[in-house]
Enzyme design. Sequence first.
Site, mmCIF file in Angstrom:
data_model
loop_
_atom_site.group_PDB
_atom_site.id
_atom_site.type_symbol
_atom_site.label_atom_id
_atom_site.label_comp_id
_atom_site.label_asym_id
_atom_site.label_seq_id
_atom_site.Cartn_x
_atom_site.Cartn_y
_atom_site.Cartn_z
ATOM 1 N N GLU A 85 -70.623 -8.010 -23.275
ATOM 2 C CA GLU A 85 -70.586 -8.652 -21.772
ATOM 3 C C GLU A 85 -69.459 -8.124 -21.179
ATOM 4 O OE1 GLU A 85 -72.089 -12.116 -20.824
ATOM 5 O OE2 GLU A 85 -73.405 -12.405 -22.432
ATOM 6 N N HIS A 142 -72.845 -12.288 -18.273
ATOM 7 C CA HIS A 142 -72.226 -11.246 -17.630
ATOM 8 C C HIS A 142 -73.272 -10.030 -17.651
ATOM 9 C CE1 HIS A 142 -68.847 -13.753 -18.468
ATOM 10 N NE2 HIS A 142 -68.480 -13.290 -17.431
ATOM 11 N N LYS A 169 -71.813 -20.268 -15.654
ATOM 12 C CA LYS A 169 -71.336 -19.054 -14.951
ATOM 13 C C LYS A 169 -72.327 -17.830 -14.999
ATOM 14 C CE LYS A 169 -67.463 -15.650 -15.099
ATOM 15 N NZ LYS A 169 -66.223 -15.185 -16.088
#
Length: 250
Positions: A85, A142, A169
């Site tokens: 990530e 991510h 997130k």
Amino acid sequence: MKTVKIRNLVIGGGKPKVCVPMMGDEEAVLRTAEGIKKSRADLAEWRIDTDPDWNNESHILQTAEKLRSVLGDMPLLFTFRTREEGGSAAVSEERYRELNRTMIRSGLIDLVDVEFFKTEETVKSLIREAEAHGVRTVLSNHDFEKTPQEEEIVRRLCAMQEAGADLAKIAVMPKEEQDVIELLNATWTMKKFHPDTPVITMSMGQRGMISRLCGELYGSAVTFAAYEKASAPGQMQVEEVREIIEKLHV
């Protein structure tokens, strides 16, 4: 949007909070911590994967104690960002759990980042461990290659909420301007229709820089800014970010 209180900081209401990453070996992160403490940052993130000695638990705990002393009441987010990530180090699933579990139990951190696409066992066990020790969990994802469509971004953030995240997130890479709009629309959708958990969203790189500054309008509760070295493409300096956010707020 629901808020989360960590020490004296409330995340999820008003202006987005500014988090500054600390990267490198012990000397580098302590130097950065001193600067962060004097800056207008709200919280600090310790990117342990960037420390060459990250696999030495006694070293990590000693560094954590020193960071805690420097930062005082400023919340500290512990992050091992894996290479999959965008991080600096590769680690087995078992070792990833052990490292995060050690820090959760240490009493030296306030938040822990858990990558959402780890195995279900890893995610659930670390959430349980964090809850038991009063540590808040940031479930994260991510994508440094692309930006998923709005519906997929919303799906992932909702899945993080359902898994028990204190904060959810996602960071994505835009290939064109429309990708930034997809991310912002997804963020607004979470704010409007799924407000049970504060979300942190960002579109990376220069094209996505605006997403790091307009969180109060669209709903991203935290933005990341650099003190010395950026941890992701598109990060601005902490004082620049704070000044712009203050002006937008007024």
